[in-house]
Scaffold this active site. Structure first.
Site, PDB file in Angstrom:
ATOM      1  N   GLU A  71      21.281  18.922  59.780  1.00 34.81           N
ATOM      2  CA  GLU A  71      20.312  19.935  59.321  1.00 34.81           C
ATOM      3  C   GLU A  71      19.924  19.657  57.884  1.00 34.81           C
ATOM      4  O   GLU A  71      20.418  18.709  57.259  1.00 34.81           O
ATOM      5  CB  GLU A  71      20.917  21.332  59.460  1.00 34.81           C
ATOM      6  CG  GLU A  71      22.168  21.529  58.609  1.00 34.81           C
ATOM      7  CD  GLU A  71      22.773  22.927  58.715  1.00 34.81           C
ATOM      8  OE1 GLU A  71      22.106  23.857  59.184  1.00 34.81           O
ATOM      9  OE2 GLU A  71      23.939  23.068  58.301  1.00 34.81           O
ATOM     10  N   TYR A 116      27.332  35.046  53.046  1.00 35.26           N
ATOM     11  CA  TYR A 116      26.083  35.694  52.648  1.00 35.26           C
ATOM     12  C   TYR A 116      25.092  35.699  53.797  1.00 35.26           C
ATOM     13  O   TYR A 116      25.314  35.066  54.830  1.00 35.26           O
ATOM     14  CB  TYR A 116      25.490  35.018  51.404  1.00 35.26           C
ATOM     15  CG  TYR A 116      24.864  33.658  51.669  1.00 35.26           C
ATOM     16  CD1 TYR A 116      25.636  32.552  51.991  1.00 35.26           C
ATOM     17  CD2 TYR A 116      23.479  33.477  51.606  1.00 35.26           C
ATOM     18  CE1 TYR A 116      25.061  31.314  52.238  1.00 35.26           C
ATOM     19  CE2 TYR A 116      22.891  32.237  51.843  1.00 35.26           C
ATOM     20  CZ  TYR A 116      23.692  31.163  52.166  1.00 35.26           C
ATOM     21  OH  TYR A 116      23.121  29.938  52.412  1.00 35.26           O
ATOM     22  N   LYS A 168      28.231  31.072  57.372  1.00 35.39           N
ATOM     23  CA  LYS A 168      27.251  31.129  56.274  1.00 35.39           C
ATOM     24  C   LYS A 168      28.007  31.439  54.976  1.00 35.39           C
ATOM     25  O   LYS A 168      27.941  32.538  54.418  1.00 35.39           O
ATOM     26  CB  LYS A 168      26.156  32.162  56.578  1.00 35.39           C
ATOM     27  CG  LYS A 168      24.885  31.890  55.777  1.00 35.39           C
ATOM     28  CD  LYS A 168      23.690  32.595  56.374  1.00 35.39           C
ATOM     29  CE  LYS A 168      22.460  32.542  55.483  1.00 35.39           C
ATOM     30  NZ  LYS A 168      21.962  31.201  55.174  1.00 35.39           N
ATOM     31  N   LEU A 205      24.483  25.319  60.661  1.00 39.40           N
ATOM     32  CA  LEU A 205      24.380  26.767  60.660  1.00 39.40           C
ATOM     33  C   LEU A 205      23.363  27.143  61.725  1.00 39.40           C
ATOM     34  O   LEU A 205      22.253  26.581  61.732  1.00 39.40           O
ATOM     35  CB  LEU A 205      23.892  27.283  59.291  1.00 39.40           C
ATOM     36  CG  LEU A 205      23.743  28.794  59.278  1.00 39.40           C
ATOM     37  CD1 LEU A 205      25.107  29.463  59.135  1.00 39.40           C
ATOM     38  CD2 LEU A 205      22.794  29.262  58.194  1.00 39.40           C
TER      39      LEU A 205
HETATM   40  N1  PDD Z   1      19.366  29.250  54.381  1.00 39.89           N
HETATM   41  N2  PDD Z   1      20.944  25.793  57.757  1.00 39.89           N
HETATM   42  C1  PDD Z   1      21.344  26.054  56.503  1.00 39.89           C
HETATM   43  C2  PDD Z   1      22.381  25.180  55.876  1.00 39.89           C
HETATM   44  C3  PDD Z   1      20.788  27.142  55.801  1.00 39.89           C
HETATM   45  O1  PDD Z   1      21.212  27.404  54.554  1.00 39.89           O
HETATM   46  C4  PDD Z   1      19.784  27.931  56.427  1.00 39.89           C
HETATM   47  C5  PDD Z   1      19.147  29.099  55.742  1.00 39.89           C
HETATM   48  C6  PDD Z   1      19.395  27.609  57.742  1.00 39.89           C
HETATM   49  C7  PDD Z   1      18.357  28.398  58.494  1.00 39.89           C
HETATM   50  O2  PDD Z   1      18.831  29.684  58.839  1.00 39.89           O
HETATM   51  P1  PDD Z   1      17.826  30.925  58.992  1.00 39.89           P
HETATM   52  O3  PDD Z   1      16.808  30.551  59.998  1.00 39.89           O
HETATM   53  O4  PDD Z   1      18.689  32.030  59.445  1.00 39.89           O
HETATM   54  O5  PDD Z   1      17.214  31.177  57.629  1.00 39.89           O
HETATM   55  C8  PDD Z   1      20.012  26.532  58.372  1.00 39.89           C
HETATM   56  C9  PDD Z   1      18.940  30.415  53.648  1.00 39.89           C
HETATM   57  C10 PDD Z   1      17.489  30.724  53.779  1.00 39.89           C
HETATM   58  C11 PDD Z   1      19.421  30.291  52.207  1.00 39.89           C
HETATM   59  O6  PDD Z   1      20.513  29.787  52.030  1.00 39.89           O
HETATM   60  O7  PDD Z   1      18.713  30.748  51.296  1.00 39.89           O
END
Ligand code: PDD
Length: 322
Positions: free
Chosen positions: A199, A41, A167, A223
């Site tokens: 993270e 996703y 992701k 991620l």
């Molecule tokens: N999640 N690490 C994880 C495990 C995440 O699920 C996310 C983002 C990030 C940050 O990635 P980004 O800067 O691209 O949003 C890091 C999204 C927002 C979610 O699952 O809703």
């Protein structure tokens, strides 16, 4: 029959070629996303800008990560970048027309691609069509009080698999960590694997010591957030030193500042960790500089998008009058 509890909004969504109300969107139970969590996703912010347009912020990077995610699990990307952009615009337009999304509302695009529907066999079945789902809903950014006071976080051992760079919709490990935060009245769980920072459950984590910003390096253990590259760029712009390196639990606990970042949080200061104040217990200077730089980056992209649109309009006007 409605598939949604009445309290939930019912946006227009895209599912496999059609625009339908969310309450009517259906996938077969043999979809491998449902049976195996076999899919990926993306979550990308679409910021409202003057004149009713929206900027899909850092969308090129989001689409590149989407392409990497499908590539890593052997699904053919259902669309090229132009196709994805057109699709998101279609879903946005449908929700604006429907009244579900106001012109001045920031939004979030949720994109999901699963391997598709097949007999339940673990290995990839041949010749199936990926399932494609897109949903655009209002984005509620953290409020001013959260930015002014910071948020509380807790820590826990990172027990997820070792392909965190994908992701994936297989998010049980992340869900359990988010639930752990909720049960401890915390905003987010910050994870540690073998004593080293990884993270959050849905965010990247940044640590400041002596004015230097650090984050765990890009690897299969985290991620790579789209904000990872962005914040790297912003540190250069703000004259903040950035170091991508392994961070120990002791360093995390001794940090002057901790910051979390994600599409839906932008950047947020963490002012309490496991009940202890972080640094002086209030948002720090590096956070303040990054937050301002982030807002400038949004304004800059909005302007670029506006100029590009203007260019297209001028060109077509010239063509008509020529
Ligand atoms: N999640 N690490 C994880 C495990 C995440 O699920 C996310 C983002 C990030 C940050 O990635 P980004 O800067 O691209 O949003 C890091 C999204 C927002 C979610 O699952 O809703």
């Amino acid at each position: 029959m409605t598939a949604l509890p009445d309290v939930l909004p019912d946006p227009i969504v895209y599912l496999n070629g059609e625009l339908v109300p969310l309450s009517e969107a259906r996938v077969p139970v043999l979809d491998r996303g449902f049976i195996f969590g076999d899919g990926i996703y993306e979550v990308a912010p679409l910021y409202a800008q003057a004149g009713g347009r929206r900027t899909a912020f850092r969308f090129r990077q989001h689409l590149a990560r989407l392409a990497r995610s499908v590539g890593k699990i052997g699904i053919a990307n259902p669309f090229d970048d132009a196709g994805w952009r057109a699709l998101i615009e279609r879903v946005v337009a449908a929700n604006e027309a429907d009244g579900g999304l106001r012109d001045d509302q920031d939004a979030i695009a949720y994109i999901q691609v699963t391997r598709g529907v097949a007999k339940r066999v673990h290995a990839f079945p041949a010749g199936i069509q990926p399932t494609v789902f897109v949903m655009v809903t209002p984005l509620n950014l953290p409020d001013a009080a959260q930015r002014a006071h910071g948020v509380r976080c807790v820590t826990a051992e990172d027990r997820r698999w070792l392909n965190c760079d994908i992701k994936s919709v297989s998010l049980l490990g992340n869900v359990l960590m988010a639930q752990y935060a909720a049960e401890n009245d915390a905003f987010e769980t910050i994870q540690l694997r073998d004593g080293m920072l990884t993270e959050g459950s849905s965010s990247n984590v940044w640590v400041v010591k002596g004015g230097v910003l650090s984050a765990p390096p890009r690897s299969h253990k985290i991620l790579e957030g789209i904000r990872y590259g962005l914040i790297e760029e912003l540190t250069a712009e703000c004259g903040i030193r950035f170091d991508a390196r392994d961070i120990t639990e002791a360093e995390l606990r001794a940090a002057d500042e901790i910051i979390v970042s994600s599409a839906t949080k932008e950047v947020l200061p963490v002012t309490q960790l496991d009940g202890q104040p972080v640094g002086e217990g209030k948002p720090g200077e590096v956070f303040a500089a990054l937050y301002s730089a982030y807002q400038r980056a949004k304004a800059h992209e909005a302007l670029e998008a506006q100029e590009a649109q203007q260019g297209v309009e001028n060109e077509s006007r010239e063509r008509v009058t020529a």
